[in-house]
Design a protein around this motif. Structure first.
Motif, mmCIF file in Angstrom:
data_model
loop_
_atom_site.group_PDB
_atom_site.id
_atom_site.type_symbol
_atom_site.label_atom_id
_atom_site.label_comp_id
_atom_site.label_asym_id
_atom_site.label_seq_id
_atom_site.Cartn_x
_atom_site.Cartn_y
_atom_site.Cartn_z
ATOM 1 N N TYR A 27 0.839 -1.203 0.000
ATOM 2 C CA TYR A 27 0.000 0.000 0.000
ATOM 3 C C TYR A 27 0.873 1.251 0.000
ATOM 4 N N TRP A 28 1.851 1.303 0.903
ATOM 5 C CA TRP A 28 2.687 2.489 1.043
ATOM 6 C C TRP A 28 3.458 2.778 -0.244
ATOM 7 N N MET A 31 0.664 3.973 -2.889
ATOM 8 C CA MET A 31 -0.185 5.129 -2.597
ATOM 9 C C MET A 31 0.365 6.428 -3.185
ATOM 10 N N GLU A 35 -4.731 6.237 -6.463
ATOM 11 C CA GLU A 35 -5.725 6.508 -5.434
ATOM 12 C C GLU A 35 -5.555 5.516 -4.282
ATOM 13 N N ALA A 36 -5.764 5.980 -3.063
ATOM 14 C CA ALA A 36 -5.490 5.178 -1.867
ATOM 15 C C ALA A 36 -6.258 3.861 -1.850
ATOM 16 N N LEU A 91 -10.080 8.371 5.669
ATOM 17 C CA LEU A 91 -9.588 9.418 4.774
ATOM 18 C C LEU A 91 -10.544 10.606 4.762
ATOM 19 N N LYS A 97 -3.134 9.627 4.099
ATOM 20 C CA LYS A 97 -3.063 8.336 3.403
ATOM 21 C C LYS A 97 -2.058 7.407 4.079
ATOM 22 N N THR A 98 -1.048 7.976 4.696
ATOM 23 C CA THR A 98 -0.029 7.171 5.364
ATOM 24 C C THR A 98 -0.575 6.535 6.642
#
Length: 108
Positions: A27-28, A31, A35-36, A91, A97-98
């Motif tokens: 994910y990280w 991202m 988009e997240a 969100l 996002k992190t």
């Protein structure tokens, strides 16, 4: 609880932590480029595959089969929908996002 059950419980925790770290790492990395929720979905899929393999082989010492694969998919489909919904909520309320996935890992 006998020693076999304790061993299984320890392996379950190790696999859970490992695939959660894998999910967040994917994910990280993604991202920053998409988009997240898309990055989260890809991370979830990668960690799902690792989770299935490690759970069957390492945690429960079972052969992978269609039947246990279907059960695993069904359980994780609900979990995915819950987690992606919570991600979007976090969100929306302003978490970065992190940090947003870290909050949902703690509650989901």
């Amino acid at each position: 609880m006998n020693s076999e059950m304790w061993g299984e419980a320890r392996r379950f925790v190790v696999v859970g932590i490992t695939v959660t770290i894998l999910h967040y790492a994917v994910y990280w990395l993604l991202m920053h480029y998409m988009e997240a929720s898309v990055a989260f979905t890809i991370g979830y899929f990668v960690s799902f595959l690792a989770n299935y393999y490690l759970s069957a082989r390492y945690t429960f010492h079972k052969k992978k089969s269609l039947n246990n694969g279907i059960g695993f998919i069904a359980a994780h489909a609900f979990n995915y929908l819950l987690q992606v919904s919570l991600l979007k909520l976090m969100l929306c309320i302003g978490l970065s996002k992190t940090l947003a996935p870290l909050g949902l890992y703690a509650i989901a």
